[in-house]
Design a protein around this motif. Sequence first.
Motif, PDB file in Angstrom:
ATOM      1  N   SER A  21     -10.126   5.274  -5.690  1.00 16.23           N
ATOM      2  CA  SER A  21      -9.857   4.504  -4.680  1.00 16.23           C
ATOM      3  C   SER A  21      -8.727   3.978  -4.620  1.00 16.23           C
ATOM      4  O   SER A  21      -7.927   3.585  -5.670  1.00 16.23           O
ATOM      5  N   LYS A  22      -8.147   4.028  -3.306  1.00 13.66           N
ATOM      6  CA  LYS A  22      -6.622   3.304  -3.194  1.00 13.66           C
ATOM      7  C   LYS A  22      -6.733   1.614  -3.425  1.00 13.66           C
ATOM      8  O   LYS A  22      -7.700   1.108  -3.113  1.00 13.66           O
ATOM      9  N   LEU A  23      -5.611   1.329  -4.033  1.00 14.70           N
ATOM     10  CA  LEU A  23      -5.515  -0.041  -4.203  1.00 14.70           C
ATOM     11  C   LEU A  23      -5.331  -1.035  -2.950  1.00 14.70           C
ATOM     12  O   LEU A  23      -4.663  -0.485  -2.090  1.00 14.70           O
TER      13      LEU A  23
ATOM     14  N   ARG B  18       5.228  -0.150   1.660  1.00 17.94           N
ATOM     15  CA  ARG B  18       6.243   0.895   1.042  1.00 17.94           C
ATOM     16  C   ARG B  18       5.940   1.555  -0.457  1.00 17.94           C
ATOM     17  O   ARG B  18       6.070   2.715  -0.389  1.00 17.94           O
ATOM     18  N   ALA B  19       5.091   1.035  -1.059  1.00 20.13           N
ATOM     19  CA  ALA B  19       4.410   1.488  -2.280  1.00 20.13           C
ATOM     20  C   ALA B  19       3.189   2.021  -1.977  1.00 20.13           C
ATOM     21  O   ALA B  19       2.413   2.416  -3.139  1.00 20.13           O
ATOM     22  N   ASP B  20       2.696   2.306  -0.851  1.00 21.59           N
ATOM     23  CA  ASP B  20       1.321   2.882  -0.383  1.00 21.59           C
ATOM     24  C   ASP B  20       0.273   2.119  -0.785  1.00 21.59           C
ATOM     25  O   ASP B  20      -0.699   2.800  -1.296  1.00 21.59           O
ATOM     26  N   VAL B  21       0.238   0.922  -0.890  1.00 18.49           N
ATOM     27  CA  VAL B  21      -0.811   0.153  -1.188  1.00 18.49           C
ATOM     28  C   VAL B  21      -1.368  -0.658   0.141  1.00 18.49           C
ATOM     29  O   VAL B  21      -0.552  -1.002   1.012  1.00 18.49           O
ATOM     30  N   GLU B  22      -2.576  -0.479   0.222  1.00 20.53           N
ATOM     31  CA  GLU B  22      -3.131  -0.804   1.390  1.00 20.53           C
ATOM     32  C   GLU B  22      -3.301  -2.704   1.431  1.00 20.53           C
ATOM     33  O   GLU B  22      -3.509  -2.979   0.283  1.00 20.53           O
TER      34      GLU B  22
END
Length: 85
Positions: A2-4, A24-28
Amino acid sequence: MSKLKVIIAGAGLGGLCLAQILRRADVEVEIFESDSGPWDRPQGYRLHIDRDAAAAVHHDCRYDTQGIAADTERRARQDAEALAC
């Protein structure tokens, strides 16, 4: 995997900048703010940001901070309406 996802308490300068950096670091990111809007109470009294800090804020938060603030305000209103029912 799963995404952080990071939850940020507070939509002040620090919280909004952190949200931009993480996005920008693709963190939700989800931001929670207790005030329903930016004018709920006087804020920022004697806040001083020196030249280096201003440059860092400009660099790290150059994207849609107003969009994040508007989204936070919209969510706060929705929460307030849900609690009022």
